[in-house]
Design a protein around this motif. Sequence first.
Motif, mmCIF file in Angstrom:
data_model
loop_
_atom_site.group_PDB
_atom_site.id
_atom_site.type_symbol
_atom_site.label_atom_id
_atom_site.label_comp_id
_atom_site.label_asym_id
_atom_site.label_seq_id
_atom_site.Cartn_x
_atom_site.Cartn_y
_atom_site.Cartn_z
ATOM 1 N N SER A 106 0.834 -1.203 0.000
ATOM 2 C CA SER A 106 0.000 0.000 0.000
ATOM 3 C C SER A 106 0.866 1.249 0.000
ATOM 4 O O SER A 106 0.478 2.284 -0.560
ATOM 5 C CB SER A 106 -0.939 0.006 1.216
ATOM 6 O OG SER A 106 -0.212 0.120 2.424
ATOM 7 N N ALA A 107 2.064 1.156 0.602
ATOM 8 C CA ALA A 107 2.977 2.305 0.577
ATOM 9 C C ALA A 107 3.441 2.593 -0.840
ATOM 10 O O ALA A 107 3.564 3.751 -1.253
ATOM 11 C CB ALA A 107 4.182 2.029 1.487
ATOM 12 N N VAL A 108 3.685 1.521 -1.625
ATOM 13 C CA VAL A 108 4.058 1.703 -3.032
ATOM 14 C C VAL A 108 2.944 2.410 -3.777
ATOM 15 O O VAL A 108 3.166 3.395 -4.492
ATOM 16 C CB VAL A 108 4.364 0.343 -3.689
ATOM 17 C CG1 VAL A 108 4.587 0.514 -5.188
ATOM 18 C CG2 VAL A 108 5.595 -0.303 -3.063
ATOM 19 N N SER A 109 1.709 1.930 -3.605
ATOM 20 C CA SER A 109 0.572 2.508 -4.308
ATOM 21 C C SER A 109 0.363 3.966 -3.927
ATOM 22 O O SER A 109 0.128 4.822 -4.783
ATOM 23 C CB SER A 109 -0.706 1.717 -4.008
ATOM 24 O OG SER A 109 -0.599 0.393 -4.481
ATOM 25 N N SER A 110 0.446 4.267 -2.625
ATOM 26 C CA SER A 110 0.192 5.635 -2.180
ATOM 27 C C SER A 110 1.272 6.587 -2.676
ATOM 28 O O SER A 110 0.981 7.711 -3.099
ATOM 29 C CB SER A 110 0.109 5.694 -0.649
ATOM 30 O OG SER A 110 1.350 5.323 -0.061
ATOM 31 N N THR A 111 2.533 6.141 -2.632
ATOM 32 C CA THR A 111 3.621 7.003 -3.098
ATOM 33 C C THR A 111 3.504 7.283 -4.590
ATOM 34 O O THR A 111 3.669 8.421 -5.042
ATOM 35 C CB THR A 111 4.981 6.357 -2.801
ATOM 36 O OG1 THR A 111 5.077 6.078 -1.402
ATOM 37 C CG2 THR A 111 6.122 7.288 -3.195
ATOM 38 N N VAL A 112 3.228 6.242 -5.351
ATOM 39 C CA VAL A 112 3.062 6.411 -6.793
ATOM 40 C C VAL A 112 1.859 7.295 -7.083
ATOM 41 O O VAL A 112 1.913 8.187 -7.938
ATOM 42 C CB VAL A 112 2.909 5.047 -7.491
ATOM 43 C CG1 VAL A 112 2.547 5.226 -8.959
ATOM 44 C CG2 VAL A 112 4.204 4.243 -7.377
ATOM 45 N N ALA A 113 0.751 7.069 -6.355
ATOM 46 C CA ALA A 113 -0.464 7.874 -6.564
ATOM 47 C C ALA A 113 -0.195 9.347 -6.283
ATOM 48 O O ALA A 113 -0.592 10.224 -7.066
ATOM 49 C CB ALA A 113 -1.583 7.358 -5.667
ATOM 50 N N ILE A 114 0.479 9.621 -5.172
ATOM 51 C CA ILE A 114 0.798 11.017 -4.841
ATOM 52 C C ILE A 114 1.725 11.612 -5.884
ATOM 53 O O ILE A 114 1.568 12.764 -6.307
ATOM 54 C CB ILE A 114 1.422 11.094 -3.432
ATOM 55 C CG1 ILE A 114 0.372 10.720 -2.379
ATOM 56 C CG2 ILE A 114 1.971 12.491 -3.158
ATOM 57 C CD1 ILE A 114 0.927 10.533 -0.987
ATOM 58 N N GLY A 115 2.713 10.817 -6.338
ATOM 59 C CA GLY A 115 3.619 11.303 -7.377
ATOM 60 C C GLY A 115 2.878 11.648 -8.654
ATOM 61 O O GLY A 115 3.169 12.659 -9.304
ATOM 62 N N ILE A 116 1.905 10.814 -9.023
ATOM 63 C CA ILE A 116 1.114 11.064 -10.236
ATOM 64 C C ILE A 116 0.311 12.350 -10.092
ATOM 65 O O ILE A 116 0.286 13.197 -10.997
ATOM 66 C CB ILE A 116 0.182 9.875 -10.524
ATOM 67 C CG1 ILE A 116 0.998 8.655 -10.955
ATOM 68 C CG2 ILE A 116 -0.833 10.231 -11.605
ATOM 69 C CD1 ILE A 116 0.178 7.386 -11.084
ATOM 70 N N LEU A 117 -0.348 12.528 -8.943
ATOM 71 C CA LEU A 117 -1.170 13.718 -8.734
ATOM 72 C C LEU A 117 -0.315 14.984 -8.678
ATOM 73 O O LEU A 117 -0.716 16.034 -9.191
ATOM 74 C CB LEU A 117 -1.990 13.562 -7.450
ATOM 75 C CG LEU A 117 -3.043 12.442 -7.486
ATOM 76 C CD1 LEU A 117 -3.719 12.292 -6.125
ATOM 77 C CD2 LEU A 117 -4.083 12.721 -8.559
ATOM 78 N N VAL A 118 0.854 14.885 -8.071
ATOM 79 C CA VAL A 118 1.767 16.039 -8.049
ATOM 80 C C VAL A 118 2.232 16.378 -9.456
ATOM 81 O O VAL A 118 2.343 17.556 -9.833
ATOM 82 C CB VAL A 118 2.973 15.757 -7.128
ATOM 83 C CG1 VAL A 118 4.056 16.820 -7.299
ATOM 84 C CG2 VAL A 118 2.533 15.699 -5.672
ATOM 85 N N ALA A 121 -0.323 18.451 -11.090
ATOM 86 C CA ALA A 121 -0.292 19.828 -10.584
ATOM 87 C C ALA A 121 0.872 20.619 -11.185
ATOM 88 O O ALA A 121 0.764 21.836 -11.396
ATOM 89 C CB ALA A 121 -0.185 19.822 -9.060
ATOM 90 N N LEU A 122 1.975 19.920 -11.494
ATOM 91 C CA LEU A 122 3.148 20.586 -12.079
ATOM 92 C C LEU A 122 3.033 20.724 -13.594
ATOM 93 O O LEU A 122 3.924 21.280 -14.236
ATOM 94 C CB LEU A 122 4.419 19.800 -11.736
ATOM 95 C CG LEU A 122 4.795 19.748 -10.254
ATOM 96 C CD1 LEU A 122 6.023 18.872 -10.048
ATOM 97 C CD2 LEU A 122 5.054 21.159 -9.713
ATOM 98 N N GLY A 123 1.948 20.193 -14.177
ATOM 99 C CA GLY A 123 1.746 20.309 -15.616
ATOM 100 C C GLY A 123 2.486 19.271 -16.439
ATOM 101 O O GLY A 123 2.619 19.418 -17.656
ATOM 102 N N LYS A 124 2.961 18.188 -15.781
ATOM 103 C CA LYS A 124 3.665 17.124 -16.497
ATOM 104 C C LYS A 124 3.087 15.772 -16.088
ATOM 105 O O LYS A 124 3.716 15.007 -15.351
ATOM 106 C CB LYS A 124 5.166 17.171 -16.180
ATOM 107 C CG LYS A 124 5.840 18.463 -16.638
ATOM 108 C CD LYS A 124 7.315 18.464 -16.282
ATOM 109 C CE LYS A 124 7.999 19.750 -16.754
ATOM 110 N NZ LYS A 124 9.441 19.765 -16.398
ATOM 111 N N PRO A 125 1.869 15.460 -16.545
ATOM 112 C CA PRO A 125 1.191 14.222 -16.132
ATOM 113 C C PRO A 125 2.057 12.983 -16.338
ATOM 114 O O PRO A 125 2.485 12.687 -17.448
ATOM 115 C CB PRO A 125 -0.051 14.187 -17.033
ATOM 116 C CG PRO A 125 -0.283 15.606 -17.419
ATOM 117 C CD PRO A 125 1.082 16.217 -17.532
#
Length: 243
Positions: A106-118, A121-125
């Motif tokens: 779940s830590a892998v999923s959450s970190t990747v999910a947060i990275g994707i959402l960030v 926000a930075l304009g580089k999906p």
Amino acid sequence: MTENTGAQGRGKQQDRTPSVLDNFKPLLIDVAVPLGSYYLFKDAFGMSTFAALAWSSVVPAVRTGWSVVRERNTNGLAGLILVVNVMSLLLSFVSGDPRLMLAKDSAVSSTVAIGILVSVALGKPMMTAGMKPFLVKGDAAKEAAWQRLVAGTGARAQAFRRKERVFSVVWGVVLLAECVARAVGAYTVPVDTMVWLGNVILIGAMVIGFVAGGALAAGPMEHMLAAEAEACPAERPAVAVAA
């Protein structure tokens, strides 16, 4: 009359669209190998639950690291997964807790999910790199159309980039939900059950991500890409003609 078929043949080989097996091979390795090796280590070799979980987690971490080294470029998604895998393995070995070993997924999923959402926000999906080959399919006209749409300022280009962001947002939300489900299961469900149930949750999240991402973003993007390619077709390569 002779055509320059050699160059065309090489071009076709280079533009070969990955097969379904090529695209899903990493997922199959990350799901099937850890699951099978866990039961092999625990039942056949008599390892403890923690030891079986630890050894079965090595292959996905090594595979991710090898893919980063082999491609020799910075892939944000692969890098995130590698870092989280390594850190969670180290923490698990220190604690010796098999449930923490399960919770690391779940830590892998959450970190990747947060990275994707960030990245959105930075304009580089971040998910764009994985989606593009499915939409372009090695077609030169669609490749040129993609470049025009991501760099353009017209209404179609703006709509295309919005859908690009939506695709990553969908995957970020799906992976966060998968993270919560795995974390809860890791501490409430028997370990032996959660070993296979965690993979069921992962596969379910992948299916939801593909269906929702396709309906809300990838599908409309494919139509826009086809329309752009038809409106401004790429120049055809010259064909050598011999008298």
